[in-house]
Design an enzyme around this catalytic site. Structure first.
Site, PDB file in Angstrom:
ATOM      1  N   LYS A  42      -3.393  42.725  16.593  1.00  0.00           N
ATOM      2  CA  LYS A  42      -3.191  41.793  15.485  1.00  0.00           C
ATOM      3  C   LYS A  42      -2.976  40.374  16.012  1.00  0.00           C
ATOM      4  O   LYS A  42      -2.755  40.169  17.206  1.00  0.00           O
ATOM      5  CB  LYS A  42      -1.982  42.226  14.653  1.00  0.00           C
ATOM      6  CG  LYS A  42      -0.659  42.179  15.408  1.00  0.00           C
ATOM      7  CD  LYS A  42       0.496  42.634  14.533  1.00  0.00           C
ATOM      8  CE  LYS A  42       1.813  42.574  15.319  1.00  0.00           C
ATOM      9  NZ  LYS A  42       2.972  42.962  14.485  1.00  0.00           N
ATOM     10  N   TYR A 263       9.863   9.525  22.494  1.00  0.00           N
ATOM     11  CA  TYR A 263      10.532   9.100  21.273  1.00  0.00           C
ATOM     12  C   TYR A 263      12.053   9.113  21.415  1.00  0.00           C
ATOM     13  O   TYR A 263      12.637  10.076  21.930  1.00  0.00           O
ATOM     14  CB  TYR A 263      10.127  10.005  20.114  1.00  0.00           C
ATOM     15  CG  TYR A 263       8.699   9.808  19.682  1.00  0.00           C
ATOM     16  CD1 TYR A 263       8.269   8.612  19.123  1.00  0.00           C
ATOM     17  CD2 TYR A 263       7.771  10.829  19.827  1.00  0.00           C
ATOM     18  CE1 TYR A 263       6.959   8.436  18.732  1.00  0.00           C
ATOM     19  CE2 TYR A 263       6.460  10.670  19.426  1.00  0.00           C
ATOM     20  CZ  TYR A 263       6.054   9.459  18.876  1.00  0.00           C
ATOM     21  OH  TYR A 263       4.751   9.292  18.484  1.00  0.00           O
TER      22      TYR A 263
END
Length: 377
Positions: A42, A263
Site C-alpha cells: 500500500k 527564516y
C-alpha cells in the site's frame, strides 16, 4: 568538466530503492516464520514503488499482496500481476464491481459492505475482519454473528479467510499478543460453529511475524519489515533499509561567527564556518523538525542540518571540512555505513519510520537497483 559530465548530474534529489534488500528482507522473515507471507504494498509500496516492490516480493517468495484501497488493487492488476490481492479499505461506495471483476479479495468488516458485494451478483472472495482489540478496523465481537450470517445468506460471496490486526506486537513480551490471539481464536471458532469454513487465517503484522509465533496462523502480513523498518522495540532482525535518498551540494559559503541562518535566524553560527545548500525540503517530504537534530553525510562525514528547513532547501554546517559544489549528500542511507535511516529521522522528529518513508516524494526522482547481499557487522 561540464555539468553534463559530472557524476552527480541529473535530478536534484533521488530516492534509490534497492529491490535486492526487499528480497533479502522477505527471506529473513521466511527464515523466522516458515509461514506464507502477504507483502503489504500500500501507499505506493511505502514510497518504494508499488509495482516494482510487488514484483520483487512475489519473486522472493511472497504468496499474497496487500493494499489499502480498491484503486491500489486495480493498479496492481493493471500491471499484469495475477497473485492474490487483499484489499482492506473497501466500503459500499467503492468500485466494488471492478475489484470483484479483477479477482481482488475484499475485506469486509460490516454487513453493509458485504451486502453491497452480494448485490453485484458475481462470485466474490472476501475475508472477514474481526476487531480483536485494535479498536480500529474490524467487526466488534457483538456484531460478529451478524456479519457471519450475512455472508452465509449470500450464494455469491465466498468467505475464504478471517483476519485481524495486532495493536501491541511492538512489545517483545510474549504476553503482549495473548489477549488478541484468544479473541481471534474465539471468533474463528464461532464462525465455524455457524457454518463457515474460512480457509486462510491471518493475524500477524511485521512485529508479530518477527517475534510472536502465537500470531502466525496461516499467513503473516508484512509491510514495514519488507522495507527494513524494525518494528519490535529494542530488537533487530538484520533487516536492511531498502531506500537511500541522495542529493548534492549546490552552493557553499564561508560565514563569520554570529551569522543567522534561514527564516527567523533560528540558528546562529557560534564560530566561523562553512555552510552548504542542499536543494531539497519539506515540499519533497523532508520533515521540518529535522531542523533540530537532523544530520546528513557528505564525504563519509556526518554534518548537522542548521536553520529552518524550507520548502525546497536546507542548510548544512560543515565547519572546516573540505566540501565542493556537486558533492553527494546522503540524507537517508544505511546505519551500517554510519548514515541516517528512516528510524533515526523518526526519532529526531517524534514520529515513526513508516511516516517518514511514505511522506518522501515531491520533486524527488526514484530509481530502482538490485544490489548484492550486504555484510553486517
Amino acid at each position: 568538466m561540464t555539468s553534463l559530465e559530472h557524476p552527480n548530474s541529473g535530478p536534484l534529489a533521488t530516492r534509490i530503492v534497492d529491490l535486492g534488500a526487499i528480497a533479502r528482507n522477505i527471506g529473513r522473515i521466511r527464515d523466522i516464520t516458515g509461514t506464507p507471507i502477504l507483502a503489504v504494498v500500500k501507499a505506493d509500496g511505502f514510497g518504494h514503488g508499488v509495482i516494482e516492490v510487488a514484483t520483487t516480493a512475489l519473486e522472493a517468495g511472497a504468496t499474497w499482496l496487500g493494499v489499502a484501497t480498491v484503486d491500489e488493487a486495480l493498479a496492481v492488476r493493471s500491471a499484469g500481476i495475477a497473485a492474490p490481492i487483499l484489499c482492506w479499505l473497501a466500503d459500499p461506495w467503492c468500485d466494488l464491481r471492478a475489484a470483484v471483476s479483477a479477482g481482488v479479495t475484499i475485506s469486509c468488516a460490516n454487513v453493509e459492505t458485504l451486502e453491497a458485494i452480494a448485490a453485484l451478483g458475481d462470485a466474490a472472495d472476501v475475508h472477514l475482519e474481526l476487531d480483536t482489540g485494535m479498536s480500529r478496523g474490524g467487526a466488534p465481537e457483538y456484531a460478529w454473528d451478524a456479519l457471519i450470517s450475512a455472508a452465509l445468506a449470500s450464494s455469491t460471496v465466498h468467505v475464504t479467510g478471517i483476519w485481524s490486526h495486532l495493536a501491541l506486537a511492538a512489545d517483545a513480551e510474549p504476553g503482549s499478543t495473548a489477549y488478541q490471539v484468544k479473541a481471534f481464536e474465539r471468533g474463528v471458532a464461532r464462525a465455524r460453529e455457524l457454518g463457515l469454513a474460512p480457509g486462510v487465517l491471518h493475524l500477524a503484522n511485521s512485529a508479530g511475524a518477527l517475534e510472536h509465533p502465537d500470531t502466525w496462523f496461516d499467513l503473516v502480513r508484512c509491510g514495514a519489515a519488507l522495507y527494513g523498518i524494525e518494528t519490535v522495540v529494542g530488537l533487530t532482525h538484520a533487516l536492511e533499509p531498502a531506500m537511500r535518498v541522495v542529493s548534492r551540494v549546490t552552493q557553499l559559503k564561508r560565514v563569520a561567527a554570529g551569522t543567522g541562518v534561514s527564516y527567523n535566524h533560528a540558528w546562529v553560527s557560534s564560530a566561523d564556518t562553512t555552510l552548504v545548500l542542499v536543494p531539497v525540503g519539506y515540499g519533497d517530504g523532508i520533515p521540518r523538525d529535522l531542523s533540530h537534530g537532523g544530520e546528513v553525510v557528505i564525504g563519509g562525514v556526518r554534518h548537522p542540518v542548521v536553520g529552518a528547513i524550507s520548502m525546497d532547501q536546507l542548510v548544512v554546517d560543515v565547519g572546516d571540512a573540505e566540501v565542493a559544489l556537486g558533492d553527494e549528500v546522503v540524507l537517508l542511507g544505511s546505519p551500517s555505513d554510519g548514515e541516517p535511516d528512516a528510524q533515526e529521522w523518526a526519532t529526531v522528529t517524534g514520529t515513526i519510520a513508516h511516516e517518514i518513508l511514505t511522506g518522501l516524494g515531491g520533486r524527488m526522482a526514484r530509481r530502482h537497483t538490485n544490489k548484492t547481499q550486504r555484510t553486517f557487522s
